[in-house]
Design a protein around this motif. Sequence first.
Motif, PDB file in Angstrom:
ATOM      1  N   MET A 356       0.893  -1.301   0.129  1.00  0.00           N
ATOM      2  CA  MET A 356      -0.058  -0.027  -0.024  1.00  0.00           C
ATOM      3  C   MET A 356       0.695   1.312   0.059  1.00  0.00           C
ATOM      4  SD  MET A 356      -2.958   0.903  -0.195  1.00  0.00           S
ATOM      5  CE  MET A 356      -4.624   1.864   0.143  1.00  0.00           C
ATOM      6  N   VAL A 357       1.926   1.297   0.774  1.00  0.00           N
ATOM      7  CA  VAL A 357       2.889   2.437   0.810  1.00  0.00           C
ATOM      8  C   VAL A 357       3.439   2.341  -0.526  1.00  0.00           C
ATOM      9  CG1 VAL A 357       4.815   3.162   1.689  1.00  0.00           C
ATOM     10  CG2 VAL A 357       3.652   2.197   3.255  1.00  0.00           C
ATOM     11  N   VAL A 358       3.852   1.544  -1.332  1.00  0.00           N
ATOM     12  CA  VAL A 358       4.366   1.765  -2.755  1.00  0.00           C
ATOM     13  C   VAL A 358       3.353   2.260  -3.649  1.00  0.00           C
ATOM     14  CG1 VAL A 358       5.192   0.596  -4.598  1.00  0.00           C
ATOM     15  CG2 VAL A 358       6.151  -0.138  -2.456  1.00  0.00           C
ATOM     16  N   PHE A 359       2.106   1.704  -3.579  1.00  0.00           N
ATOM     17  CA  PHE A 359       1.122   2.320  -4.270  1.00  0.00           C
ATOM     18  C   PHE A 359       0.919   3.837  -4.183  1.00  0.00           C
ATOM     19  CE2 PHE A 359      -0.532  -2.135  -4.275  1.00  0.00           C
ATOM     20  CZ  PHE A 359       0.016  -2.692  -5.275  1.00  0.00           C
ATOM     21  N   LEU A 360       0.697   4.059  -3.045  1.00  0.00           N
ATOM     22  CA  LEU A 360       0.237   5.358  -2.553  1.00  0.00           C
ATOM     23  C   LEU A 360       1.550   6.445  -2.891  1.00  0.00           C
ATOM     24  CD1 LEU A 360      -1.474   4.933   0.893  1.00  0.00           C
ATOM     25  CD2 LEU A 360      -2.563   5.379  -1.496  1.00  0.00           C
ATOM     26  N   LEU A 361       2.682   5.992  -2.647  1.00  0.00           N
ATOM     27  CA  LEU A 361       4.000   6.821  -3.102  1.00  0.00           C
ATOM     28  C   LEU A 361       4.030   7.030  -4.566  1.00  0.00           C
ATOM     29  CD1 LEU A 361       6.520   5.976  -0.446  1.00  0.00           C
ATOM     30  CD2 LEU A 361       5.183   7.795  -0.269  1.00  0.00           C
ATOM     31  N   VAL A 364       1.607   9.687  -5.590  1.00  0.00           N
ATOM     32  CA  VAL A 364       2.307  10.910  -5.248  1.00  0.00           C
ATOM     33  C   VAL A 364       3.151  11.302  -6.417  1.00  0.00           C
ATOM     34  CG1 VAL A 364       3.849  12.340  -3.775  1.00  0.00           C
ATOM     35  CG2 VAL A 364       2.115  10.882  -2.747  1.00  0.00           C
ATOM     36  N   GLY A 365       4.022  10.541  -6.969  1.00  0.00           N
ATOM     37  CA  GLY A 365       5.195  10.651  -7.789  1.00  0.00           C
ATOM     38  C   GLY A 365       6.470  10.689  -7.190  1.00  0.00           C
ATOM     39  N   ILE A 366       6.606   9.742  -6.498  1.00  0.00           N
ATOM     40  CA  ILE A 366       7.939   9.544  -5.634  1.00  0.00           C
ATOM     41  C   ILE A 366       8.914   8.644  -6.363  1.00  0.00           C
ATOM     42  CG2 ILE A 366       9.256   8.750  -3.772  1.00  0.00           C
ATOM     43  CD1 ILE A 366       7.747  11.383  -3.092  1.00  0.00           C
ATOM     44  N   PRO A 367      10.341   8.913  -6.756  1.00  0.00           N
ATOM     45  CA  PRO A 367      11.194   7.878  -7.336  1.00  0.00           C
ATOM     46  C   PRO A 367      11.250   6.872  -6.373  1.00  0.00           C
ATOM     47  CG  PRO A 367      12.294   9.905  -6.993  1.00  0.00           C
ATOM     48  CD  PRO A 367      10.751  10.241  -6.378  1.00  0.00           C
ATOM     49  N   PRO A 368      11.874   5.792  -7.068  1.00  0.00           N
ATOM     50  CA  PRO A 368      11.868   5.120  -8.549  1.00  0.00           C
ATOM     51  C   PRO A 368      10.603   4.591  -9.075  1.00  0.00           C
ATOM     52  CG  PRO A 368      12.792   3.592  -6.960  1.00  0.00           C
ATOM     53  CD  PRO A 368      12.288   4.675  -6.183  1.00  0.00           C
ATOM     54  N   PHE A 372       6.077   8.409 -10.571  1.00  0.00           N
ATOM     55  CA  PHE A 372       7.326   9.427 -10.899  1.00  0.00           C
ATOM     56  C   PHE A 372       7.680   9.597 -12.332  1.00  0.00           C
ATOM     57  CE2 PHE A 372      11.862  10.103 -11.318  1.00  0.00           C
ATOM     58  CZ  PHE A 372      11.795  11.666 -11.016  1.00  0.00           C
ATOM     59  N   VAL A 373       8.020   8.457 -12.968  1.00  0.00           N
ATOM     60  CA  VAL A 373       8.401   8.571 -14.369  1.00  0.00           C
ATOM     61  C   VAL A 373       6.988   9.227 -15.284  1.00  0.00           C
ATOM     62  CG1 VAL A 373       9.117   7.208 -16.281  1.00  0.00           C
ATOM     63  CG2 VAL A 373       9.885   6.722 -13.909  1.00  0.00           C
ATOM     64  N   GLY A 374       5.778   8.591 -15.120  1.00  0.00           N
ATOM     65  CA  GLY A 374       4.826   8.942 -15.773  1.00  0.00           C
ATOM     66  C   GLY A 374       4.490  10.626 -15.574  1.00  0.00           C
ATOM     67  N   LYS A 375       4.574  11.009 -14.384  1.00  0.00           N
ATOM     68  CA  LYS A 375       4.547  12.577 -13.961  1.00  0.00           C
ATOM     69  C   LYS A 375       5.604  13.464 -14.729  1.00  0.00           C
ATOM     70  CE  LYS A 375       1.384  12.153 -10.155  1.00  0.00           C
ATOM     71  NZ  LYS A 375       1.134  12.603  -8.782  1.00  0.00           N
ATOM     72  N   PHE A 376       6.735  12.887 -14.545  1.00  0.00           N
ATOM     73  CA  PHE A 376       8.039  13.431 -15.044  1.00  0.00           C
ATOM     74  C   PHE A 376       7.743  13.815 -16.661  1.00  0.00           C
ATOM     75  CE2 PHE A 376      12.430  13.469 -16.732  1.00  0.00           C
ATOM     76  CZ  PHE A 376      12.849  14.379 -16.390  1.00  0.00           C
ATOM     77  N   LEU A 377       7.433  12.967 -17.269  1.00  0.00           N
ATOM     78  CA  LEU A 377       7.475  12.996 -18.534  1.00  0.00           C
ATOM     79  C   LEU A 377       6.093  13.960 -18.917  1.00  0.00           C
ATOM     80  CD1 LEU A 377       7.887   9.363 -20.288  1.00  0.00           C
ATOM     81  CD2 LEU A 377       9.399  11.239 -20.335  1.00  0.00           C
ATOM     82  N   LEU A 378       5.060  13.859 -17.943  1.00  0.00           N
ATOM     83  CA  LEU A 378       4.074  14.735 -18.415  1.00  0.00           C
ATOM     84  C   LEU A 378       4.578  15.999 -17.972  1.00  0.00           C
ATOM     85  CD1 LEU A 378       0.986  12.861 -16.704  1.00  0.00           C
ATOM     86  CD2 LEU A 378       1.245  13.272 -19.191  1.00  0.00           C
ATOM     87  N   PHE A 379       5.210  16.399 -16.957  1.00  0.00           N
ATOM     88  CA  PHE A 379       5.600  17.711 -16.664  1.00  0.00           C
ATOM     89  C   PHE A 379       6.387  18.343 -17.990  1.00  0.00           C
ATOM     90  CE2 PHE A 379       5.562  16.635 -11.925  1.00  0.00           C
ATOM     91  CZ  PHE A 379       4.305  16.587 -11.958  1.00  0.00           C
ATOM     92  N   ALA A 380       7.512  17.310 -18.309  1.00  0.00           N
ATOM     93  CA  ALA A 380       8.431  17.728 -19.729  1.00  0.00           C
ATOM     94  C   ALA A 380       7.614  18.208 -20.797  1.00  0.00           C
ATOM     95  CB  ALA A 380       9.303  16.545 -19.862  1.00  0.00           C
ATOM     96  N   ALA A 381       6.659  17.418 -21.016  1.00  0.00           N
ATOM     97  CA  ALA A 381       5.545  17.866 -22.057  1.00  0.00           C
ATOM     98  C   ALA A 381       5.159  19.089 -22.063  1.00  0.00           C
ATOM     99  CB  ALA A 381       4.382  16.393 -22.287  1.00  0.00           C
ATOM    100  N   ILE A 441       8.825  -2.447 -11.440  1.00  0.00           N
ATOM    101  CA  ILE A 441       9.481  -2.757 -12.695  1.00  0.00           C
ATOM    102  C   ILE A 441       9.336  -1.765 -13.812  1.00  0.00           C
ATOM    103  CG2 ILE A 441       9.455  -4.129 -14.753  1.00  0.00           C
ATOM    104  CD1 ILE A 441       8.746  -6.561 -12.546  1.00  0.00           C
ATOM    105  N   LEU A 442       7.889  -1.256 -13.829  1.00  0.00           N
ATOM    106  CA  LEU A 442       7.669  -0.252 -14.954  1.00  0.00           C
ATOM    107  C   LEU A 442       8.333   1.173 -14.450  1.00  0.00           C
ATOM    108  CD1 LEU A 442       6.102   0.604 -17.557  1.00  0.00           C
ATOM    109  CD2 LEU A 442       4.318   1.339 -15.859  1.00  0.00           C
ATOM    110  N   GLY A 443       8.497   1.494 -13.250  1.00  0.00           N
ATOM    111  CA  GLY A 443       9.225   2.722 -12.973  1.00  0.00           C
ATOM    112  C   GLY A 443      10.548   2.564 -12.989  1.00  0.00           C
ATOM    113  N   LEU A 444      11.101   1.424 -12.754  1.00  0.00           N
ATOM    114  CA  LEU A 444      12.907   1.335 -12.777  1.00  0.00           C
ATOM    115  C   LEU A 444      13.061   0.977 -14.445  1.00  0.00           C
ATOM    116  CD1 LEU A 444      13.290  -1.339  -9.925  1.00  0.00           C
ATOM    117  CD2 LEU A 444      13.924   1.152 -10.020  1.00  0.00           C
TER     118      LEU A 444
END
Length: 451
Positions: A356-361, A364-368, A372-381, A441-444
């Motif tokens: 649950m902690v992993v899902f919630l973090l 939020v968008g916490i690496p890795p 996080f990766v999804g939001k990082f790319l959205l911000f960059a776009a 896995i998707l994040g890493l």
Amino acid sequence: MARDLALLIPEIAVLLTAVGALIAEMLRKPRISLAVAVMGLLVATGLTLRMIGTDTTVFGGSFRIDELSVWAKLILLPATLLAMLLARVDVGGTAREGTVYSLLCFATLGALALAGAGDMMFLVLGTLLTGLATFALVAYPDTDPATEAAMKFFVFASVTGAIMIFGLSYWFGAAGSTLLTDLPDMDAIPMAVILGFVAVVVGLGYKASLVPFHFWAPDAYEGGPLSIAAYLSVVPKVGALFALTQVVRDLPAGSSWTVVIAGLAVLSMTYGYLAALVQDNVIRLLAYSSIAQSGYFLLGIVAVGASELALPSIILFAAAYAAMNLGAFAVAAATGRNLSDFGGLGRSRPLMGIAMVVFLLSLVGIPPLAGFVGKFLLFAAAIDVQFTWLAVVAIINSVLSLAVYLRIVVPMYRQGETATVATLEIWLGIVVLITLATTLILGLAAQFLYV
């Protein structure tokens, strides 16, 4: 015709799966219905893999087989399968169990129709198909809260759907065609473009639970089965957002649609998290969280046609969102609907607490993690198309989201609180493990490729 049907094999497989599951239910064989649905979705996913990289249309350009529609199948079909396993816990042994599996397949078919829409009529068809199936799914428990939620859902869908159809008539009149590729011909009639676009945003925005078209969502999530809430938070939402992406790709250059999308993004993110802050019911909290997450998708949509990062960011965030949101709902299904039910979960069930902690973090968008990766790319776009202010607002809301999700995490590890330990359903355990592995896995893997 043969070529077009061959390219639609995954959708045809989903349709046959829905019909097969329904026939098994008519024969009062719910387990066979579940088996047919699971195997059919797996087959449809496998048939989609060979289409990666395809960019074409079928039936005169009315349906698109492109990056968006192919990845929609690769995300939504497994997501439906996981929601079906959650539904097994909710509806197993009930009188109409097999009907649920069939309706989930029909609703997913509607979401796929939205994701590949190349024609205005597919927007209508996809919206109606997902709506009719999900109304029944929300009302399935036949309780007062479920019936009330389904009625609100139905009434809201009827109004927004009617508005969308009315607005599409402006586009048809101005362009002389229902194909989305003919929308650029309306550049000399800006008022028709604006009216039609606003109407489409209303029709698809309700499905994606964007503010201010979100009012049905918290009640529908809370009133219906928890597995259906998990499904509604992912499959119809992603289908509608992908459909909106397909629409904006063909809007006339110079139209002010980006301002509308940016405004909805700010409203959805901010209101969603502020409303979630005061919820004691975890399902309603996750409902408002899903409203806020819809706003993040719009950062990628606002960059469509102007940034190469737009489509990859939308697709990657959709995959990440499906995994982390379904995982959070699975943990809630195993724990309880109220914040008090999560007290001491991290000590009584360490693995479930960690998940649950992993899902919630990740939300939020916490690496890795994947979020996080999804939001990082959205911000960059968004930054890539000079919407830096929108990215800043999104980052601020990500900080606010940490306060929202900590309302669940803190009681899990607070001293003196103990959660009731019940037998964990095997289906719930499978869903939690699959979504947890996908989120990690998707994040890493994505960070290795993109960051």
